[in-house]
Scaffold this active site. Sequence first.
Site, PDB file in Angstrom:
ATOM      1  N   GLY A  74      16.834  44.851 -64.385  1.00 26.31           N
ATOM      2  CA  GLY A  74      16.537  44.795 -62.953  1.00 26.31           C
ATOM      3  C   GLY A  74      15.566  43.702 -62.532  1.00 26.31           C
TER       4      GLY A  74
ATOM      5  CE  LYS B 174      37.374  52.155 -66.638  1.00 26.51           C
ATOM      6  NZ  LYS B 174      38.169  50.983 -67.066  1.00 26.51           N
TER       7      LYS B 174
ATOM      8  NE  ARG C 144      29.515  51.977 -65.772  1.00 28.93           N
ATOM      9  CZ  ARG C 144      29.918  52.258 -67.002  1.00 28.93           C
ATOM     10  NH1 ARG C 144      31.145  51.949 -67.380  1.00 28.93           N
ATOM     11  NH2 ARG C 144      29.114  52.851 -67.853  1.00 28.93           N
TER      12      ARG C 144
ATOM     13  CG  HIS D 158      28.066  34.786 -65.245  1.00 28.43           C
ATOM     14  ND1 HIS D 158      28.210  35.970 -65.946  1.00 28.43           N
ATOM     15  CD2 HIS D 158      28.406  33.805 -66.106  1.00 28.43           C
ATOM     16  CE1 HIS D 158      28.645  35.704 -67.166  1.00 28.43           C
ATOM     17  NE2 HIS D 158      28.765  34.397 -67.291  1.00 28.43           N
TER      18      HIS D 158
END
Length: 189
Positions: A12, A65, A91, A109
Amino acid sequence: MKSVVILASGNGSNFEAIVRKIRSNNWPIEVRALITDNPGAYVLIRAQRLKIPYEVLDFKSFPNKVAYNTMLFERLKANTPDLIILAGYMRILPDFIVEHFRNKIINIHPALLPAFPGVRAIERAYEAGCKVTGITIHYVDERVDSGPIIEQVCTKVRKGESLESLEKRIHRLEHKFYPLVIKKLLLGD
Ligand code: GAR
């Protein structure tokens, strides 16, 4: 006032950097909720410390899921965010969530996409001997670490640099640029 929801699964640090930057600059952006799939994530401690409302959707407590993602969809809609921010959310969002919030979900990313999608991107770029790597902030589409690129920042890998040093510098770039991109998307320049 704009509102955002942040999704995170682990440490985080990006979540905290975003909240701190919004607060220190008094940007009219409300972090309405932090949502995590992981009840053991350190990001929850950060949310408590920063007094950001949080919701834990413990993935393991759902029968499958689809049930998890259906609940996630409900919680996202209930918070009516202008922007959904993935910050280390590990996820894959299902198509129906991506479709509903098209161009309202962004991700960060730690590599120059489309190179090194997926996990351990910094390490894989380092091990591949890349001379240049960096960070990518992009809209989320139906595939993993894919979707229109909003911003990329690159950095040279220094001669003889350790992986730890590179990781530290990549994270520093993330913490600096993710809040700025969020501000630009929500409030303009
Ligand atoms: C960040 O480096 C982020 O770019 C990466 O996870 C880390 C989360 O760190 N995301 C991905 O690899 C997405 N494929 P944080 O929990 O300290 O913000």
